[in-house]
Scaffold this active site. Sequence first.
Site, short mmCIF file in Angstrom:
data_model
loop_
_atom_site.label_atom_id
_atom_site.label_comp_id
_atom_site.label_asym_id
_atom_site.label_seq_id
_atom_site.Cartn_x
_atom_site.Cartn_y
_atom_site.Cartn_z
N HIS A 278 10.13 6.51 -9.04
CA HIS A 278 9.82 5.81 -10.30
C HIS A 278 8.82 6.64 -11.09
CE1 HIS A 278 5.87 4.36 -8.78
NE2 HIS A 278 6.48 4.37 -7.61
N ARG B 264 13.72 7.21 8.69
CA ARG B 264 13.61 6.60 7.36
C ARG B 264 12.16 6.29 7.01
NH1 ARG B 264 16.93 1.20 7.14
NH2 ARG B 264 14.95 0.22 7.65
N ASP B 265 11.89 6.25 5.71
CA ASP B 265 10.58 5.84 5.19
C ASP B 265 9.48 6.72 5.79
OD1 ASP B 265 9.21 4.20 3.44
OD2 ASP B 265 8.81 2.63 4.91
N ASP C 34 8.37 -6.60 1.43
CA ASP C 34 8.24 -5.13 1.43
C ASP C 34 7.63 -4.61 2.73
OD1 ASP C 34 9.14 -4.83 -1.24
OD2 ASP C 34 7.15 -5.38 -1.97
N ASP D 145 13.78 6.07 -1.57
CA ASP D 145 12.55 6.80 -1.16
C ASP D 145 12.79 8.16 -0.51
OD1 ASP D 145 11.17 4.65 -2.10
OD2 ASP D 145 10.53 3.91 -0.14
N TRP E 96 21.71 -4.72 0.77
CA TRP E 96 21.19 -3.55 1.50
C TRP E 96 21.86 -3.46 2.87
CZ3 TRP E 96 16.22 -0.82 0.26
CH2 TRP E 96 15.80 -1.08 -1.05
N LYS F 131 16.15 -4.53 -5.43
CA LYS F 131 15.40 -5.21 -4.36
C LYS F 131 15.65 -6.71 -4.50
CE LYS F 131 12.21 -6.10 -1.21
NZ LYS F 131 12.17 -5.55 0.16
N ASN G 63 10.26 -1.43 -7.07
CA ASN G 63 8.94 -1.24 -7.66
C ASN G 63 8.73 -2.24 -8.81
OD1 ASN G 63 6.53 0.45 -8.94
ND2 ASN G 63 6.89 1.12 -6.84
N SER H 116 9.01 0.25 6.57
CA SER H 116 10.47 0.17 6.62
C SER H 116 11.07 1.19 7.58
CB SER H 116 11.05 0.35 5.21
OG SER H 116 10.87 -0.83 4.47
N TRP I 93 5.69 7.97 -9.60
CA TRP I 93 5.85 8.84 -8.43
C TRP I 93 6.32 10.22 -8.90
CZ3 TRP I 93 8.97 6.87 -3.51
CH2 TRP I 93 8.87 7.82 -2.49
N TRP J 60 2.61 -0.57 -3.69
CA TRP J 60 4.03 -0.93 -3.73
C TRP J 60 4.37 -2.16 -2.89
CZ3 TRP J 60 5.53 -0.97 1.32
CH2 TRP J 60 4.85 -0.14 2.20
N TYR K 132 21.20 2.66 3.24
CA TYR K 132 19.78 2.79 3.61
C TYR K 132 19.63 2.85 5.13
CZ TYR K 132 14.70 1.72 3.25
OH TYR K 132 13.33 1.75 3.30
C1 BGC Z 1 13.48 -3.18 4.05
C2 BGC Z 1 14.94 -3.42 4.32
C3 BGC Z 1 15.49 -4.44 3.35
C4 BGC Z 1 15.18 -4.03 1.93
C5 BGC Z 1 15.61 -5.07 0.92
C6 BGC Z 1 13.27 -2.80 2.60
O1 BGC Z 1 11.91 -2.72 2.33
O2 BGC Z 1 13.00 -2.18 4.88
O3 BGC Z 1 15.08 -3.90 5.63
O4 BGC Z 1 16.86 -4.58 3.52
O5 BGC Z 1 13.81 -3.81 1.77
O6 BGC Z 1 14.88 -6.23 1.03
#
Ligand code: BGC
Length: 450
Positions: free
Chosen positions: A272, A180-181, A405, A227, A140, A399, A311, A187, A275, A371, A175
Site C-alpha cells: 500500500h 508466509r508473512d 488480523d 504481503d 481467502w 479483507k 489495510n 499470519s 509501504w 496494521w 495465500y
Molecule cells: C489471516 C488469514 C485470513 C485472512 C482473511 C489473514 O490475516 O492470516 O488466515 O484468511 O486474514 O481474514
Amino acid sequence: MLKSASLLALLSLVPAFVNAAQPLYAQCGGIGWSGDTSCVSGAVCTKLNDYYFQCLAGSAPSTSPPATSLPPTSVPPTPTTTGTNPTGTTTPVAGNPFTGYTIWLTPYYADEVKAAAGLISDATQKAKALKVADIPTFTWFDVVAKAPTLGTYLADASAKGKASGQKYLVQIVVYDLPDRDCAALASNGEFSIANDGLNKYYNYIDQLVAQIKKYPDVRVVAVIEPDSLANLVTNLNVAKCSGAQAAYKTGTIYALKQLNAVGVYMYLDAGHAGWLGWSANLSPAAQLYSQLYKDAGSPPFVRGLATNVANYNALTASSPDPITQGNSNYDEIHYINALAPALTSGGFPAHFIVDQGRSGVQNIRQEWGDWCNVKGAGFGARPTLNTGSSLIDAIVWIKPGGECDGTSNTSSPRYDAHCGLSDAAPNAPEAGTWFQAYFETLVKNANPAL
Ligand code: BGC
C-alpha cells in the site's frame, strides 16, 4: 524443524474426548486448546493452522495427501494443463475483467456476518450488520484444506449463472506460500520451506487449478499472495524474508503460470501507499513486479496489482493524515499514479484493484505501519467499478471485515507486537478468525453508513 517437532508434541495434548459440540465458527482445537473438539451437526472441525481449528459448515474437507504424489525436489512440476484456458483461448478479454459480471457472494462470509448480527441486540445496528452479508468480499484460501471448497463455490456460481442468465465472477485470495508473512508473526502459514513447503505449495496451486478447470463458465479473479513480494522489496534484512526470497518468487511464478492457463484474472498484491509508496521504495518495487511478471512469461491474464489489502488507507484522502508526512503518496490514488508508469516502462502495463473494505474512517493510526485490528476503523466505500481512474478496475473488499488480523494474546506463538499496540483493538483472537467486537465497530463506523 525443531519448532515443527515441538508443535506436533503440543498438538498431541489437544484432548481427544468430547463432551459438547461447538457451534458453527467456534474454535474446536489447536495448540493450547483445551475445550471441546467436536462441532454441531452440519459443521466439521477443520484445521486452519496449528493454533486454530474451527467449526466450518459442511462435510469434512480432504486433509489426506493429494492424489498426485509430490516431486522430490522443488523444481516446478511440468504443467498438466494444455496452456489454454477453459474457453480454449489464451487471450483474456480486453479491458476491465469485472465489466459485465455479477460478483458472487461467498456464503462463508455471509454466514459469519449473519451469525455476528444475531449477537447484536440493538435493532438498528443488527439491521446494518446484516447488510454486510450482501456486500461481496474475496474468499481467502489460506490453507490447502480449503481448496475443495472452491469447487463447491464455483459450482454454486455456475448454477446461479445458469438459472439467472447472468455471468458470475468469483473473487479469491491465493495465500499459502511457504514461510508466509515473513516479517510478521500473526499470519504464519502452514507450509515451511524447510519442510518441503514449496512442493506443497505447487500442490496447493494444482488443487485450486483442478477446481477452476471444471467450471469454465465462471470467471475467477484472484489476488495473489498478500504481503509476500512487498516484503521482498523492504524486508530482506529479516532473515525469514531473505531465506524465503527464492521460494516466494518461484512459487509465485508457478501460481501465475498455472492460473493463467485456466484463465484466472490476477492481481499481484502490492502492499500500500505507506509501504511501497515511499519514494525510496517505488522504483525497486516496480522493478521487482515487472521482472517477476516477465519471468513468468508475461501471462496475459495477469491484469495488474492489488493495493491496500487488509489495510486502512483511503483511495482518495480529503487531506493527508499527519502520519503520512514525508510521503507525497499519502493515499492509494497517489501511490497508484506513481507506480503505474514505472511498471509500464518495466514492461508490465498494470491495472489495479484497491481494497477499501476497512477504510471508512481516516486518521486513526499512531503510525502508518500499524496494521493490526486498528481501533476505530469502519467499513469503507462499497465495491464498485466507478473508480474515477482508468488505472483502477474496481474498488473491492478483499479483507473480510470482522475477520481478525492477529491475536493480542501475548502468550500465543503467533502474537505479533503490532497487535498489542495502543491503537490495536484488545482481546483479539487468532488471525482470520471472527472478532465480534471489531466487526461491531466496523458496522457502527461505516462510511458511507450502512
Ligand atoms: C489471516 C488469514 C485470513 C485472512 C482473511 C489473514 O490475516 O492470516 O488466515 O484468511 O486474514 O481474514
